[in-house]
Scaffold this active site. Structure first.
Site, mmCIF file in Angstrom:
data_model
loop_
_atom_site.group_PDB
_atom_site.id
_atom_site.type_symbol
_atom_site.label_atom_id
_atom_site.label_comp_id
_atom_site.label_asym_id
_atom_site.label_seq_id
_atom_site.Cartn_x
_atom_site.Cartn_y
_atom_site.Cartn_z
ATOM 1 N N GLU A 133 89.677 51.669 -27.754
ATOM 2 C CA GLU A 133 90.082 52.091 -29.084
ATOM 3 C C GLU A 133 91.204 53.096 -28.875
ATOM 4 O OE1 GLU A 133 91.228 53.924 -31.654
ATOM 5 O OE2 GLU A 133 89.371 54.967 -32.176
ATOM 6 N N GLU A 142 100.135 59.131 -30.390
ATOM 7 C CA GLU A 142 99.270 59.470 -29.255
ATOM 8 C C GLU A 142 99.660 58.732 -27.984
ATOM 9 O OE1 GLU A 142 95.049 59.371 -29.996
ATOM 10 O OE2 GLU A 142 95.291 60.051 -32.065
#
Length: 376
Positions: A133, A142
């Site tokens: 994930e 990110e």
């Protein structure tokens, strides 16, 4: 970073973890409260559960790598689906909690938790499936997908599958009060600055006027040029969302991923403007690989939903001032998404937007207007 031997959680009790990049990015994920926030997003967790448990045939007897296991939940799903071995890799001290969770669910004979980054650990064998994930805001914030691609290139056996396997990012035109709200907050901030200058002169006889321009620029960037997390309702949409990039994670290269994302596309207006903002979100699909396709394809969407947003929400990019247009018009968007120079895990978005069609607004807005935003 040079490769190092894998450090197992069982070997870390009472010892410092291996030397890896425990910068700000990793710190948040080391807390159980943050893992809880993700786990209780049932659209997210439920999609992974369905993707794994409804495709038990693909997991039965296979070797699985969970990249960024966090609490260990995906590794546990894989083990429950019949995996022979699961390597659950986690960079933070959350690895110790993952090991405890694996033990309490009587799966230690299948799941091995390894503390370290995917770039620094080693595995004794190739894997059949990589599950992770990795998605951030607007999919790419990110930059954890980097690590998934590194894991794929280092550890995935030929014909192996990624879960998820495909992804797309969308933009849609919306009506929103966000621009008015953020403009008001910006004005309040500048009024507060003016009062601050007066106080400094009055109490300390110091003139700080030379800082006014950089302060204004700083606040303008924050309030007017930063996207916002929102829970957008479908009724705010002024037209359908357009996917402007699609990824096949089996073929996407790290070099392609790191390069600025450039796209040109049209947003079709079904309602009249003004268009106050653009709404960005992503979908991912669990399809397996060509050699090992899933029996049951699962889609996880983060788009506007009347039942509420996932924990990713949507990213809303305010347009200041708003763009007027009529039903049947189209917004031509020339978009560039790049990694921030000051922090490679954050994003900078630039867009040139013009109106096309037969309305008076299209005649008035042929010249593209330029916008830019940071995704914090």
């Amino acid at each position: 970073m040079s490769a190092k031997a894998a450090v197992k959680v069982s070997e870390l009790d009472g010892e410092a973890p291996e030397s890896t990049d425990f910068a700000n990015y990793f710190c948040t994920y080391g807390y159980i409260y943050h893992q809880k926030d993700m786990l209780e997003d049932h659209k997210r967790t439920g999609a992974y559960y369905q993707a794994v448990l409804s495709n038990k045939r693909q997991f039965q007897g296979k070797v699985v790598l969970d990249v960024g296991t966090g609490s260990g939940i995906l590794a546990i799903f894989a083990a429950k689906a019949g995996a022979r071995k699961v390597y659950a890799v986690e960079a933070t001290n959350m690895a110790k909690n993952a090991r405890a969770l694996v033990e309490s669910n009587n799966l230690s004979h299948v799941v091995e938790v390894i503390q370290g980054t995917i770039e620094s650990i080693s595995l004794p064998e190739k894997v059949d499936i990589i599950i992770s994930e990795w998605m951030g805001y607007f999919l790419l914030r990110e930059s954890m997908l980097d690590s998934v691609l590194v894991a794929r290139d280092r550890f995935l056996a030929p014909g192996g599958a990624l879960y998820p396997s495909h992804a797309a990012i969308y933009l849609a035109p919306i009506r929103s009060n966000l621009v008015n709200q953020r403009t008001s907050e910006f004005q309040n901030s500048m009024e507060g600055w003016a009062e601050f200058l007066q106080e400094m002169r009055h109490y300390y006889q110091v003139n700080l006027d030379c800082l006014s321009d950089p302060y204004r620029s700083e606040q303008k960037d924050y309030y007017l040029h930063t996207s916002q997390w929102t829970d957008t309702h479908p009724q705010q949409l002024l037209g359908p969302a357009t996917p402007f990039i699609k990824y096949d994670l089996h073929t996407l290269t790290l070099e392609e991923l790191k390069a600025p994302l450039k796209a040109e596309f049209l947003l079709h207006m079904t309602d009249g403007g003004p268009v106050d903002a653009l709404c960005g979100f992503f979908d991912v699909w669990f399809r397996g690989s060509q050699q090992a396709p899933t029996d049951n394809e699962v889609r996880l969407t983060t788009g506007p939903d009347p039942t509420g947003a996932t924990h990713w929400g949507q990213q809303t990019f305010p347009l200041h001032p708003a763009i007027d247009c009529a039903p049947g018009d189209q917004l031509r968007v020339v978009l560039e998404v790049s990694r921030r120079a000051d922090n490679q895990r954050l994003l900078h978005v630039k867009a040139a937007v013009s109106v096309e069609g037969s309305s008076i607004y299209a005649e008035q807005s042929k010249t593209p207007r330029n916008f830019h935003w940071n995704i914090e």
